[in-house]
Scaffold this motif. Structure first.
Motif, PDB file in Angstrom:
ATOM      1  N   PRO A 176       0.823  -1.216   0.000  1.00 30.34           N
ATOM      2  CA  PRO A 176       0.000   0.000   0.000  1.00 30.34           C
ATOM      3  C   PRO A 176       0.854   1.263   0.000  1.00 30.34           C
ATOM      4  N   ALA A 177       1.992   1.199   0.672  1.00 28.54           N
ATOM      5  CA  ALA A 177       2.873   2.371   0.747  1.00 28.54           C
ATOM      6  C   ALA A 177       3.355   2.809  -0.632  1.00 28.54           C
ATOM      7  N   SER A 178       3.466   1.869  -1.580  1.00 20.13           N
ATOM      8  CA  SER A 178       3.914   2.224  -2.930  1.00 20.13           C
ATOM      9  C   SER A 178       2.851   3.048  -3.649  1.00 20.13           C
ATOM     10  N   ARG A 179       1.590   2.678  -3.490  1.00 18.19           N
ATOM     11  CA  ARG A 179       0.512   3.447  -4.106  1.00 18.19           C
ATOM     12  C   ARG A 179       0.460   4.856  -3.520  1.00 18.19           C
ATOM     13  N   ILE A 180       0.615   4.940  -2.208  1.00 18.70           N
ATOM     14  CA  ILE A 180       0.581   6.239  -1.531  1.00 18.70           C
ATOM     15  C   ILE A 180       1.782   7.081  -1.944  1.00 18.70           C
ATOM     16  N   ARG A 181       2.943   6.443  -2.066  1.00 21.07           N
ATOM     17  CA  ARG A 181       4.148   7.159  -2.470  1.00 21.07           C
ATOM     18  C   ARG A 181       4.002   7.734  -3.882  1.00 21.07           C
ATOM     19  N   GLN A 182       3.433   6.948  -4.799  1.00 20.92           N
ATOM     20  CA  GLN A 182       3.210   7.441  -6.163  1.00 20.92           C
ATOM     21  C   GLN A 182       2.388   8.714  -6.163  1.00 20.92           C
ATOM     22  N   ALA A 183       1.304   8.693  -5.393  1.00 14.54           N
ATOM     23  CA  ALA A 183       0.437   9.868  -5.326  1.00 14.54           C
ATOM     24  C   ALA A 183       1.145  11.042  -4.672  1.00 14.54           C
ATOM     25  N   ARG A 184       1.859  10.790  -3.566  1.00 18.30           N
ATOM     26  CA  ARG A 184       2.519  11.886  -2.843  1.00 18.30           C
ATOM     27  C   ARG A 184       3.569  12.560  -3.703  1.00 18.30           C
ATOM     28  N   LEU A 185       4.391  11.765  -4.390  1.00 20.17           N
ATOM     29  CA  LEU A 185       5.438  12.350  -5.231  1.00 20.17           C
ATOM     30  C   LEU A 185       4.833  13.153  -6.385  1.00 20.17           C
ATOM     31  N   ALA A 186       3.747  12.639  -6.960  1.00 19.12           N
ATOM     32  CA  ALA A 186       3.097  13.362  -8.050  1.00 19.12           C
ATOM     33  C   ALA A 186       2.453  14.648  -7.545  1.00 19.12           C
ATOM     34  N   LEU A 187       1.834  14.588  -6.374  1.00 15.74           N
ATOM     35  CA  LEU A 187       1.243  15.792  -5.794  1.00 15.74           C
ATOM     36  C   LEU A 187       2.317  16.816  -5.450  1.00 15.74           C
ATOM     37  N   ASP A 188       3.483  16.346  -5.005  1.00  7.98           N
ATOM     38  CA  ASP A 188       4.605  17.259  -4.760  1.00  7.98           C
ATOM     39  C   ASP A 188       4.949  18.015  -6.040  1.00  7.98           C
ATOM     40  N   ARG A 189       5.057  17.283  -7.144  1.00  9.58           N
ATOM     41  CA  ARG A 189       5.428  17.915  -8.418  1.00  9.58           C
ATOM     42  C   ARG A 189       4.315  18.834  -8.917  1.00  9.58           C
ATOM     43  N   ALA A 190       3.067  18.366  -8.828  1.00 11.18           N
ATOM     44  CA  ALA A 190       1.948  19.200  -9.271  1.00 11.18           C
ATOM     45  C   ALA A 190       1.897  20.502  -8.483  1.00 11.18           C
ATOM     46  N   THR A 191       2.152  20.418  -7.193  1.00 10.74           N
ATOM     47  CA  THR A 191       2.154  21.610  -6.345  1.00 10.74           C
ATOM     48  C   THR A 191       3.296  22.544  -6.715  1.00 10.74           C
ATOM     49  N   ARG A 192       4.467  21.959  -6.919  1.00  8.18           N
ATOM     50  CA  ARG A 192       5.673  22.760  -7.204  1.00  8.18           C
ATOM     51  C   ARG A 192       5.586  23.453  -8.564  1.00  8.18           C
ATOM     52  N   ARG A 193       5.033  22.755  -9.555  1.00 14.76           N
ATOM     53  CA  ARG A 193       5.019  23.273 -10.927  1.00 14.76           C
ATOM     54  C   ARG A 193       3.684  23.868 -11.358  1.00 14.76           C
ATOM     55  N   GLY A 194       2.652  23.722 -10.528  1.00 17.41           N
ATOM     56  CA  GLY A 194       1.330  24.167 -10.939  1.00 17.41           C
ATOM     57  C   GLY A 194       0.756  23.296 -12.040  1.00 17.41           C
ATOM     58  N   GLU A 195       0.919  21.974 -11.905  1.00 15.24           N
ATOM     59  CA  GLU A 195       0.491  21.044 -12.948  1.00 15.24           C
ATOM     60  C   GLU A 195      -0.700  20.205 -12.487  1.00 15.24           C
ATOM     61  N   LEU A 196      -1.183  19.367 -13.407  1.00 15.25           N
ATOM     62  CA  LEU A 196      -2.346  18.516 -13.164  1.00 15.25           C
ATOM     63  C   LEU A 196      -1.928  17.133 -12.695  1.00 15.25           C
ATOM     64  N   TYR A 197      -2.579  16.654 -11.627  1.00 17.83           N
ATOM     65  CA  TYR A 197      -2.482  15.270 -11.180  1.00 17.83           C
ATOM     66  C   TYR A 197      -3.890  14.683 -11.251  1.00 17.83           C
ATOM     67  N   HIS A 198      -4.039  13.539 -11.950  1.00 18.67           N
ATOM     68  CA  HIS A 198      -5.358  12.952 -12.209  1.00 18.67           C
ATOM     69  C   HIS A 198      -5.359  11.492 -11.745  1.00 18.67           C
ATOM     70  N   LEU A 199      -6.052  11.228 -10.658  1.00 19.13           N
ATOM     71  CA  LEU A 199      -6.180   9.884 -10.083  1.00 19.13           C
ATOM     72  C   LEU A 199      -7.491   9.264 -10.545  1.00 19.13           C
ATOM     73  N   TRP A 200      -7.461   7.940 -10.838  1.00 17.89           N
ATOM     74  CA  TRP A 200      -8.696   7.279 -11.251  1.00 17.89           C
ATOM     75  C   TRP A 200      -8.723   5.832 -10.805  1.00 17.89           C
ATOM     76  N   PHE A 201      -9.929   5.261 -10.763  1.00 16.61           N
ATOM     77  CA  PHE A 201     -10.122   3.850 -10.417  1.00 16.61           C
ATOM     78  C   PHE A 201     -11.579   3.489 -10.660  1.00 16.61           C
ATOM     79  N   HIS A 202     -11.897   2.208 -10.526  1.00 18.25           N
ATOM     80  CA  HIS A 202     -13.271   1.728 -10.517  1.00 18.25           C
ATOM     81  C   HIS A 202     -13.675   1.497  -9.048  1.00 18.25           C
ATOM     82  N   PRO A 203     -14.940   1.627  -8.700  1.00 21.64           N
ATOM     83  CA  PRO A 203     -15.323   1.302  -7.326  1.00 21.64           C
ATOM     84  C   PRO A 203     -14.897  -0.106  -6.904  1.00 21.64           C
ATOM     85  N   PHE A 204     -14.983  -1.073  -7.823  1.00 20.60           N
ATOM     86  CA  PHE A 204     -14.640  -2.440  -7.425  1.00 20.60           C
ATOM     87  C   PHE A 204     -13.151  -2.618  -7.119  1.00 20.60           C
TER      88      PHE A 204
END
Length: 324
Positions: free
Chosen positions: A241-269
């Motif tokens: 689970p930590a790998s999924r969280i790390r992916q999001a955190r690092l991307a959010l860091d970059r999106a915040t720093r650069r003013g860019e888009l981060y787009h997360l998606w999934f199915h309910p199942f």
């Protein structure tokens, strides 16, 4: 009949500032949810999905509550046939009905404290790259989806392509669609399988995108995927689970720093199982919420983000390129 709330141009709280241009804005975050039940599952695979399909109504209601807790709006991309009334289903419809029809789905979304967007995932989960999917068939799918949306008081403004097979983007505007979720621009390209699994297992930062480069023509915006929140079924249980969280955190860091888009998606199942995936998602949503409250990132639906880009992308591109 349920009248689903249409998300405003931007979710307002006391801490929010109006965003009229992509120039100098904070990072941007989108959450899109492919809501299809069994419409996207091949018949031979249905037995191994049976338990999570039975649980999906519970999963959806729990997900709505979680989004309320962190005040995160989402774009729910619905397969149109999910909303069909019993009398509309051809020859009685598909069975078991609980896997193909969700008559209370809009009621659940509408009852949320957060104002979500309802987009389309086509009318019957038609894949655009299938050899049988002609432009005429694609138009019929969108027309049927648009009619179903209007019947429920929804303005259809965004689309998520089934299985991310993007095509026929030139006709989306004919149906009022201004946003689509483009293909993830990952380092491994289209080579899924082992490389895709390795990327998720190592928690490599998900891609983020320059908002000034998302506009396509006068009335359409491509909002590419950054991260698929991969479930923990089968071999995927080996991904911490930590790998999924790390992916999001690092991307959010970059999106915040650069003013860019981060787009997360999934199915309910993808959240089904023993509850671990909900805990993972909650960690990511908490991160988004905290960044938003600090003014580092804006959280929008696909339609809201497209509105923002269409208002400001043209001017920003001219400034960046130094043209008069």
């Amino acid at each position: 009949m349920t009248q689903t709330k249409i998300a405003p141009n931007f979710r307002s709280t006391e801490k929010d500032q109006p965003l009229d241009s992509v120039t100098g804005m904070p990072g941007l975050c989108i959450l899109s949810i492919d809501t299809e039940l069994a419409w996207g599952i091949d018949a031979q695979d249905l037995p191994r999905y049976s338990r999570v399909l039975d649980d999906e109504p519970i999963i959806i209601r729990r997900l709505i509550s979680l989004l309320d807790e962190y005040q995160i709006p989402a774009t729910w991309a619905l397969v149109g046939q999910l909303l069909m009334a019993p009398e509309e289903r051809r020859e009685g419809g598909r069975t078991p009905e609980r896997w193909y029809y969700a008559p209370r789905l809009l009621e659940w979304i509408d009852s949320a404290r957060v104002r979500h967007e309802v987009g389309t995932h086509t009318f019957s989960h038609v894949c655009a790259h299938d050899v049988s999917t002609t432009e005429e068939l694609w138009r019929q799918e969108l027309e049927a989806a648009a009619q179903m949306s209007m019947r429920h008081g929804i303005t259809m403004r965004s689309i998520v392509y089934p299985r991310n097979q993007v095509a026929y983007t030139d006709i989306l505007s004919d149906f009022g669609i201004i946003a689509y979720r483009g293909v993830e621009q990952s380092w491994y390209g289209s080579h899924h399988g082992v490389l895709h699994f390795v990327d998720r297992a190592l928690g490599v930062a998900s891609p983020t995108y320059d908002l000034r480069r998302l506009r396509e023509g006068d009335r359409l915006v491509n909002l590419p995927a950054s991260q698929f929140l991969m479930g923990d079924n089968g071999m995927r249980k080996l991904i911490p689970p930590a790998s999924r969280i790390r992916q999001a955190r690092l991307a959010l860091d970059r999106a915040t720093r650069r003013g860019e888009l981060y787009h997360l998606w999934f199915h309910p199942f993808n959240l089904g199982g023993g509850g671990q995936m909900f805990q993972t998602l909650e960690r990511i949503l908490r991160d988004m919420s905290e960044r938003r409250d600090r003014g580092e990132i804006a959280v929008m639906t696909m339609g809201q983000a497209a509105d923002l880009v269409l208002r400001g992308a043209g001017e920003s591109a001219l400034e960046t390129e130094g043209r008069p």
